[in-house]
Design an enzyme around this catalytic site. Structure first.
Site, short mmCIF file in Angstrom:
data_model
loop_
_atom_site.label_atom_id
_atom_site.label_comp_id
_atom_site.label_asym_id
_atom_site.label_seq_id
_atom_site.Cartn_x
_atom_site.Cartn_y
_atom_site.Cartn_z
N SER A 129 -17.48 -22.59 13.14
CA SER A 129 -16.35 -22.46 12.22
C SER A 129 -15.93 -21.03 11.94
CB SER A 129 -16.66 -23.15 10.88
OG SER A 129 -16.70 -24.54 11.05
N LYS A 137 -12.63 -20.16 13.12
CA LYS A 137 -11.40 -20.55 12.40
C LYS A 137 -10.64 -19.32 11.90
CE LYS A 137 -13.45 -24.97 10.99
NZ LYS A 137 -14.16 -25.69 9.90
N TYR A 149 -10.05 -27.35 20.35
CA TYR A 149 -10.80 -26.98 19.15
C TYR A 149 -12.30 -26.87 19.42
CZ TYR A 149 -12.79 -27.58 14.44
OH TYR A 149 -13.51 -27.44 13.29
N TYR A 160 -16.84 -23.77 2.55
CA TYR A 160 -16.68 -25.17 2.21
C TYR A 160 -16.82 -25.36 0.69
CZ TYR A 160 -17.54 -25.26 7.19
OH TYR A 160 -17.48 -25.01 8.52
N VAL A 210 -21.45 -23.62 11.30
CA VAL A 210 -22.61 -24.51 11.32
C VAL A 210 -23.65 -24.05 12.33
CG1 VAL A 210 -21.83 -26.17 13.03
CG2 VAL A 210 -23.10 -26.98 11.06
#
Lengths: 314, 314, 314, 314
Positions: D65, D68, D192, D243, D261
C-alpha cells in the site's frame, strides 16, 4: 378431531422439566435477575373456550415486552393508522435495543415491538396526561381483556428499570430530537416501565390474548378491534415479535408470537388458540429458551403453524 | 362455500386495469427495461385443482427472484439443513442488493431470498458442475413442478444481466473471501443469472407453486419435499419474500409471497391456493406495484390471510 | 522575514467582506439562530507576542465546540493518559452528533472532539462535584490561558441548549449504559452546555490558544502541559478537529484547528502562531464557512501548513 | 545542530532488535506469509542529501500500500483535481478493506489510501490502456523518483494476490456498479496488484519519497509536482495513511506516513527528511509493529513531529 391437547400439554411440560439448558435469566433489570430459572408454565385457551394448563401456569411473572401487543392495540384505538406515520412495520435486523437504525431512518423506529417503537407507542398512549393516568388505563385494558381484575403492576420492577434504563432513556431522547417522542422522556419512560412491569400468569396472559385469536372480538361480547386490525397485529407479531430472531421463530414455530425479557411469550393461532408460555431463562436472542422450544414442539404436535394447510391441524 | 372466486378475479382484473400509477419498470437489467407496463395477469390454482385466470395470465415474463423459491427447494434437497450454516433465516432490514450486512456478519447472508443468499444457494446448486448442468437441472425442476415442458430460459435476459451485474459480482466475490461461495464467481453468477431468466406465465408459475400449498406434495403424485420443509419455505416467503417491504406485505396481505424484479409474485395460501400475479411496474421497494395491490384486494375478499381464523375464508 | 502579516490580514478581511455565500447560521440552538451572519473576525498571536487583528476581532461569540480543546487539556491534567481508556483518538467518519459509532464500539467515543467524546471529557472534569464547581474551574482555566478575567459564560445560550439538547442527552445516557458516563446525564450535560456557552472574542480565543503554539508553555511563565501533550492535542485537532470534514481541512489548510458551531475556529501553527477566526455562517459540514476560507487563504499566503518545509513560511 | 542522527538510528536499530513482540506477518497474501519476521530496516534521506541507514536497510520487500502514494501522485498528474470527484479526502473510520462505506456513499471511496480509493486511482492510471502499459509507467515513475533502475516487480506476489484477492474484486465490481470504476475489474486489479508488488529496500523507498520532503521538487532537478500538491499528499498521509489507526499514528508519531501490509512505512518530515522503515510483523491495525515503534522513537528523539515548534527539532 383427533388432537388430544391435554396429553400434548402434559408431554411438553414433562419434556421441559427434563431440559438441562434453560438459558440465562435477564440480568440487566436487577429485580428480574433473582428469579428461579427452574420454572416453566403453559396455558392454552381454545376458540371454544376451554382452558388447558401445565406446569407453573398460575405463577405471576413480569410480562415486559409482551405488553407491547396490548399497548399497540390501545394506541391504534386512539390514533388509528396515523400511528404508522411514526412507526414502521418492518423487521429490524438489529438487537431489541439498537439505536443505529434510528439514526439512519430519521428517528422513525422500524416497528412497534422493538424498544424504540414501543416508546413511541407509549408516547402516543400518554396523550398529554400524567403517566399515572396512562398506566391506569393500560392496567384496566389488560384486566378487561383477561377478564381478571386481580392483575397488578410490580412497582419494584418498574423502579428497577427506571434506575438502570439508560439505553431506553437514550432512545427516547434521540427520538425526541426528531419530534417523534413528544412528551418529556422521563414521563414517557415512567409510563413505559410500568406497562412492562405488569405481572400476569400464563393463564391470565392467554386469556388476555383471546381477542387476537377471535379476529378482534372479546369472548365476553363486543369487539376489541376490527378483524383487519387483529390480523395485522398478528402479522406484526410473526414478522417482528422475537426481535432479531423473528425469522427463526417463524421458520421453526410458524405461529405469531411476542416474547418478553421476563421469559413470557404470547402466541396466537388464529381461530384456534391463544397460548402463553413462560420460563425465565433466555437464549442468546433474548427470548425464553424453554418457551420457544415448547411452542416449537406444540406446533409440531398440533399442526398449528399458519404455514400448514389448516386441515392438517386439529 | 360462498366465495365466488371467478367474480373476485374478474373484479380485481378490472380494478387493476383502471389504475393510473403502475410504478416503474426495472431499468437496471437493460433487457427488462423495454417491457410494456400496461400489463397485468393473475392465475389461481386451488387445492381441488381448479385453475382461474384473469388478464394477461398467459403472457410469459422473467421470473427473476421468484426463482429463488425453486432454487432454495432444490438446494435443501441436495444438502439438507446444512444449508443453514451458510445462510441465515432472518429478514435483512436492508435493500435486496445490500453488501453492508455481509461485512457485519462475516459473509453469511441473512436469508436465501436477498441476492447474497440466493448466490450462496446457486453455489450449492452448482455442486462442482458446469453452469449448464445446474441450469439444465433447474429448468427441468421447474417444468416438473408446473407440469409444463414448454418453459424456457431467455438467454438475452441472462446475457443482459451478466453484462451489468456488477453488484452481484461484488457480492459473490465478497462471500468468496469468506469461503461462503466456493466456485469462481463468474460460474456461480452464470448459473444464477440463467435461473433468474426463466420465463413463465402466471398460469405456469401458479402451477409450479402448488407443492407449497399442498404441504410438499406434487399434485401429480409423490412428494417434492417434506411437510415441515414446505411449511418452512412458506414461513421464509412471509418474513423475507419482499425484501425490505416484507413486513409491510405481511401486514397488508398476510399471505406468504415471493416477488421478482420482473414484476411477478408467487403467493401461497396453505391448503387452499397457489397464486401468481404479474405486472411489470415496480414500487419503491422493488416489488410489483399492481401485483401487490391485487394480492391485498384478493386477501381482503377471500379472507385468505394466514392471520385470520381459517373459517373466515372460503 | 519577508512576510507582511498585517497586510495579509487586511487582505483576507477585505476578501471575506466581499463574499456572498456565507453559509447558514446554526439553528438547532435557538439562542444562536439570531446572530447576524455578516460578521467576520480574525486575530493572530505570534510566537514573539505580537497581536494582529482584522474585522470583528473584538466581538464576543459562543465558542461552543472550541471549548473541547480546553476541556481536554483540563481532563488530561486530572486523569492523564487513563483518559484514553474511555475515549479513542481516531477520526470518526460520522457527523458530530452521530450515535451509531457508539453502538458498534461499546460506548467508547472515537475521539474527544465529537460530541460523545466531549461528554465523556465533561464527565471526567465533573469528578464527583456539582456542575457549578466544574463550570467555575473551566472558566477560571480559560481566563488564565487568555490572561483575561472578563471572559464569561452566556447563561441564555446554555439554557437554550439544555432545553433542546435531546441528542446530547441520548448520547450521554447511551454511554451511561456502558458505564462510560459515570454521573447522571443531566449533571454532565449541565456542565457541558455551560462550557460550550463560554463567550470569547477572536482576540481572547487566540490568546487562550498560545500554550498550544508554545509546546505547552504559558507565555506568562510556567507550563500548562508537557510538550508531548501539547503536540498530541495539536495532532488531534488536525485529524479530528472539524468533524467529518477534518480530512478536507487538513488537505486544504494544513493547520491543526478546532471549529465550533458558533462559527469560531482556533488554529495553531506550532512555534509560530495561534489564530482565531470567527464568522457565524456554517458550511454543510457544520464548520464556519468564511472562517475556513480565511484560514485556507492565510495558509497559502504564509506557508504555515505543517505539511510544507518550515522555511517556506515566515 | 545538536542532533546526532547516526547515533539515533543506531539506538533505534538496536532497540528494535531486542523487541519480543514483533506482530504477525500478513497471511492473506500467501506469498508474503513466509517472510521472516525477525527483520528490521530503516533509511533516512535528509534535505541536504545525506543517506543514513540501519539494520536491513538494503533488503527488498513488497511495498504494497505504500505504492498508493506514488499512484496517487501519478493520477493527479493525469487528471488533476478532477480526481476528487471520484475519491474523497476523509479518514474512513473503517478497516482498509471495508465495503460498507461504499454503500452509504454511493460508490465514492472516502480517500485514496483505503483499498477502494486506491482501486479508483488504479482505474484512472489505467486510462484505457492495457494493464502492462500502466504497470510499466508506474515502475518507471518509481525508478525515476528513487533514481534507481534496479527496482522491479515481484510477479509471484502479484499472482498470489490475483488468486486470492476476492475482497478487492468485490470492491472493484461494487464501484463499477456506480460507474466509479470504468475498466473491467480484472484489468484494474491486474494493474493494481502489480503496483502493490513493487519491491524496494528501505534505502530505495526513502529516496523515492524525497519529492514529498522537498515540496514537490525532484532532488535531481525539476519538479515532480507543485508545492501545493506535495503538501496535500502529505496531509492525506497524515490523516489517512494508516487505515483506522491514522489518528493514533498522528497522535503518537506526528509525521505524515503511509504504511503497507508488507511491513514498510514511508514517512515524510517536510523540509527535513524522507524516512523508510520496514519490519514485516503487523499490529492489529495492519501496520508494521516495529516500524511504528521505530518512528515514534525517532520523532521523540528528533522533535520532528509536525505538531512541535520547528526549532524543537534539528
Amino acid at each position: 378431531m383427533s388432537l388430544d391437547l391435554p396429553a400434548v400439554i402434559a408431554d411438553i411440560t414433562a419434556s421441559m422439566a427434563s431440559m438441562e439448558d434453560r438459558g440465562q435469566v435477564a440480568t440487566y433489570i436487577p429485580e428480574l435477575a433473582t428469579i428461579d430459572p427452574a420454572q416453566f408454565g403453559i396455558a392454552i385457551v381454545t376458540a371454544d373456550g376451554r382452558i388447558l394448563t401445565g406446569g407453573d401456569a398460575d405463577t405471576g411473572f413480569s410480562i415486559q415486552s409482551v405488553s407491547k401487543v396490548f399497548a399497540l392495540t390501545l394506541a391504534l384505538g386512539k390514533v388509528g393508522d396515523q400511528l404508522w406515520d411514526r412507526v414502521g412495520r418492518e423487521p429490524s435486523g438489529n438487537a431489541f435495543n439498537s439505536i443505529t437504525q434510528l439514526e439512519h431512518e430519521q428517528g422513525i423506529p422500524r416497528n412497534p415491538f422493538i424498544n424504540a417503537g414501543a416508546i413511541v407507542v407509549a408516547d402516543v398512549n400518554l396523550g398529554g396526561h400524567e403517566p399515572r393516568v396512562a398506566i391506569g388505563e393500560m392496567l384496566r385494558f389488560v384486566r378487561y381483556l383477561a377478564g381478571d381484575d386481580s392483575i397488578t403492576i410490580n412497582d419494584a420492577v418498574a423502579a428497577s428499570e427506571t434506575a438502570t434504563g439508560f439505553r431506553n432513556m437514550a432512545l427516547a431522547n434521540y427520538m425526541r430530537a426528531f419530534n417523534n417522542v413528544r412528551h418529556p422522556a422521563e414521563l414517557v419512560l415512567g409510563s413505559y416501565f410500568h406497562q412492562c412491569a405488569i405481572e400476569m400468569s400464563c393463564r391470565q396472559l392467554a386469556l388476555a390474548g383471546r381477542y387476537l385469536m377471535l379476529d378482534g372480538r372479546h369472548p365476553g361480547g363486543g369487539r376489541v378491534i376490527s378483524p383487519r386490525r387483529a390480523r395485522r397485529i398478528n402479522a406484526l407479531m410473526l414478522t417482528c415479535g422475537h426481535y432479531d430472531a423473528s425469522g427463526d421463530f417463524a421458520f421453526r414455530v410458524g405461529i405469531p408470537g411476542k416474547s418478553g425479557v421476563g421469559g413470557g411469550i404470547l402466541a396466537i393461532v388464529p381461530g384456534r388458540a391463544a397460548i402463553a408460555v413462560w420460563s425465565p431463562g433466555l437464549n442468546a436472542s433474548g427470548n425464553s429458551c424453554l418457551g420457544t422450544l415448547a411452542l416449537e414442539e406444540l406446533a409440531r404436535r398440533t399442526g398449528w403453524s399458519v404455514f400448514s394447510p389448516p386441515d392438517e391441524g386439529d
